[in-house]
Scaffold this active site. Structure first.
Site, mmCIF file in Angstrom:
data_model
loop_
_atom_site.group_PDB
_atom_site.id
_atom_site.type_symbol
_atom_site.label_atom_id
_atom_site.label_comp_id
_atom_site.label_asym_id
_atom_site.label_seq_id
_atom_site.Cartn_x
_atom_site.Cartn_y
_atom_site.Cartn_z
ATOM 1 N N CYS A 43 0.744 -1.328 0.018
ATOM 2 C CA CYS A 43 0.041 0.209 -0.083
ATOM 3 C C CYS A 43 0.975 1.109 0.019
ATOM 4 C CB CYS A 43 -1.009 0.037 1.314
ATOM 5 S SG CYS A 43 -2.474 -1.113 1.126
ATOM 6 N N GLY A 159 -2.054 -19.721 -4.625
ATOM 7 C CA GLY A 159 -0.811 -19.332 -4.349
ATOM 8 C C GLY A 159 -0.456 -18.079 -3.768
ATOM 9 N N HIS A 166 -1.302 -7.976 -7.460
ATOM 10 C CA HIS A 166 0.093 -7.992 -7.861
ATOM 11 C C HIS A 166 0.388 -9.006 -8.856
ATOM 12 C CE1 HIS A 166 0.115 -10.774 -4.462
ATOM 13 N NE2 HIS A 166 1.452 -11.052 -4.905
ATOM 14 N N CYS A 199 -1.374 -20.898 -35.312
ATOM 15 C CA CYS A 199 -2.320 -20.072 -36.315
ATOM 16 C C CYS A 199 -3.313 -21.041 -36.674
ATOM 17 C CB CYS A 199 -1.353 -19.696 -37.486
ATOM 18 S SG CYS A 199 -0.310 -18.292 -37.060
ATOM 19 N N HIS A 240 0.240 -13.924 -36.622
ATOM 20 C CA HIS A 240 1.435 -14.380 -36.173
ATOM 21 C C HIS A 240 2.454 -13.550 -35.543
ATOM 22 C CE1 HIS A 240 4.035 -17.733 -35.746
ATOM 23 N NE2 HIS A 240 5.133 -17.041 -36.047
ATOM 24 N N HIS A 293 3.898 -19.125 -31.252
ATOM 25 C CA HIS A 293 2.979 -17.997 -31.072
ATOM 26 C C HIS A 293 2.684 -17.883 -29.663
ATOM 27 C CE1 HIS A 293 -0.427 -16.575 -33.773
ATOM 28 N NE2 HIS A 293 -0.497 -15.786 -32.742
ATOM 29 N N PHE A 308 -4.657 -40.227 -10.124
ATOM 30 C CA PHE A 308 -4.488 -40.913 -11.335
ATOM 31 C C PHE A 308 -3.824 -39.451 -12.322
ATOM 32 C CE2 PHE A 308 -6.375 -40.525 -15.594
ATOM 33 C CZ PHE A 308 -6.124 -41.776 -16.032
ATOM 34 N N GLU A 309 -4.183 -38.172 -11.962
ATOM 35 C CA GLU A 309 -3.673 -37.269 -12.874
ATOM 36 C C GLU A 309 -2.075 -37.027 -12.579
ATOM 37 O OE1 GLU A 309 -7.315 -34.309 -13.275
ATOM 38 O OE2 GLU A 309 -6.724 -34.744 -11.161
#
Length: 331
Positions: A43, A159, A166, A199, A240, A293, A308-309
């Protein structure tokens, strides 16, 4: 029936869980309303609580490290990498290591503690994007650095440890693996197709029309065909462009406009969720710009990854991207 979808850039597969599809009201809600902290180092009037600023926009030409700024950039008080010293590499058997050289900055986007990016004026948002590019260009001049990443964490589950709006900028002495995978995939596609895969993605999105959220003269925002997360959104230049550093001033204003518009839609449709966004661009000094790109990826924090992930790299997504785009488009 669930669908397996393949990302055309890196070849990553995802699972769209059509049996348990979720809309905006089906995700847990967080309260990310600012709570006016009694002691906030970002601040105005508390500039002494941060490291000495490295850059700032000061319309009234006020002295450095005093109030009167619109956007202020300071070194992170607790950096993940150090800007002091030489870059040295070493090996221990099969293991490689190097000194933790880099830069870690905090870009304070607004002096008002109670305002986020969605509440900034058009001009204030343009100043934020201009500072992104200015800091990117300055850090790219350091020969020790190979890649600069700009990112924002909003909300505690994404996080953010301070609620005052910010972003962060980290310069790295190497190119991150995620970016290398994108570069290699784009190079491979260009080698065999003779065109930029990004693209071609833009062309496909215009052909299908179902995943586009919003656009302006210079940028397109859409939910990717094979997202890793529900309501994942990309913002990409229509023309592009490989290097964020080369973006013209007029395009900066258009980027500020569409980034803020998308974040407003995410806030209204999903109930002000935590989110991350980050910039992917070419590495410093990268020569093969015809195949890549630059773009921004926005990830609302609506679900958590499970075993699993983590174990397979296959993300399970509970919302079809065309449905997510429709919710965001029609808010």
């Amino acid at each position: 029936m669930p669908q397996l979808r393949r990302d055309p850039v890196v070849g990553r597969w995802v699972i769209i869980d059509s049996d348990h599809t979720k809309g905006p009201l089906d995700f847990p809600k967080e309260d990310n309303t600012p709570t006016r902290q009694a002691i906030c180092p970002f601040c105005p009037g508390r500039e002494y609580q941060t490291p000495q600023e490295v850059d700032a926009v000061r319309p009234l030409k006020s002295p450095a490290n005093t109030p009167g700024w619109l956007v202020r950039t300071v070194p992170n008080k607790f950096p993940v990498l150090s800007s002091d010293g030489a870059l040295e590499k070493d090996g221990i058997g099969i293991y490689d290591q190097m000194t933790g050289i880099g830069a870690h900055e905090v870009l304070i986007e607004c002096p008002d503690h109670d305002k986020g990016l969605t509440e900034l004026t058009e001009e204030e948002m343009q100043v934020v994007v201009s500072q992104y590019q200015n800091r990117f260009r300055q850090l790219s001049k350091d020969s020790r650095f190979k890649y600069v990443v700009i990112f924002k964490n909003f909300g505690s589950s994404a996080g953010a440890t301070l609620e005052h709006t910010h972003s962060q900028i980290i310069a790295l002495p190497m190119v991150p693996k995620t970016v290398l995978e994108e570069l290699k995939g784009a190079e491979h596609y260009h080698q065999f197709q003779g065109r930029c895969v990004f693209c071609d993605m833009i062309s496909q999105e215009y052909k299908d029309r179902e995943r586009i959220i919003i656009e302006n003269d210079s940028f397109l925002a859409f939910c990717p065909y094979a997202p890793r997360y529900a309501f994942e959104t990309w913002i990409i230049p229509k023309g592009h462009s490989a290097d964020f550093a080369n973006m013209a001033e007029g395009l900066r204003d258009h980027l500020a406009q569409i980034l803020q518009d998308v974040l407003k839609k995410v806030k209204r449709v999903l109930g002000n969720p935590s989110y991350n966004y980050y910039l992917h661009t070419v590495p410093i000094g990268y020569a093969n710009g015809a195949c890549y790109h630059w773009h921004i990826e926005i990830i609302p924090k609506l679900t958590r990854s499970v075993g699993f992930e983590w174990g397979t790299g296959l993300h399970i997504v509970p919302t079809f991207p065309q449905d997510a785009a429709r919710f965001l488009r029609e808010d």
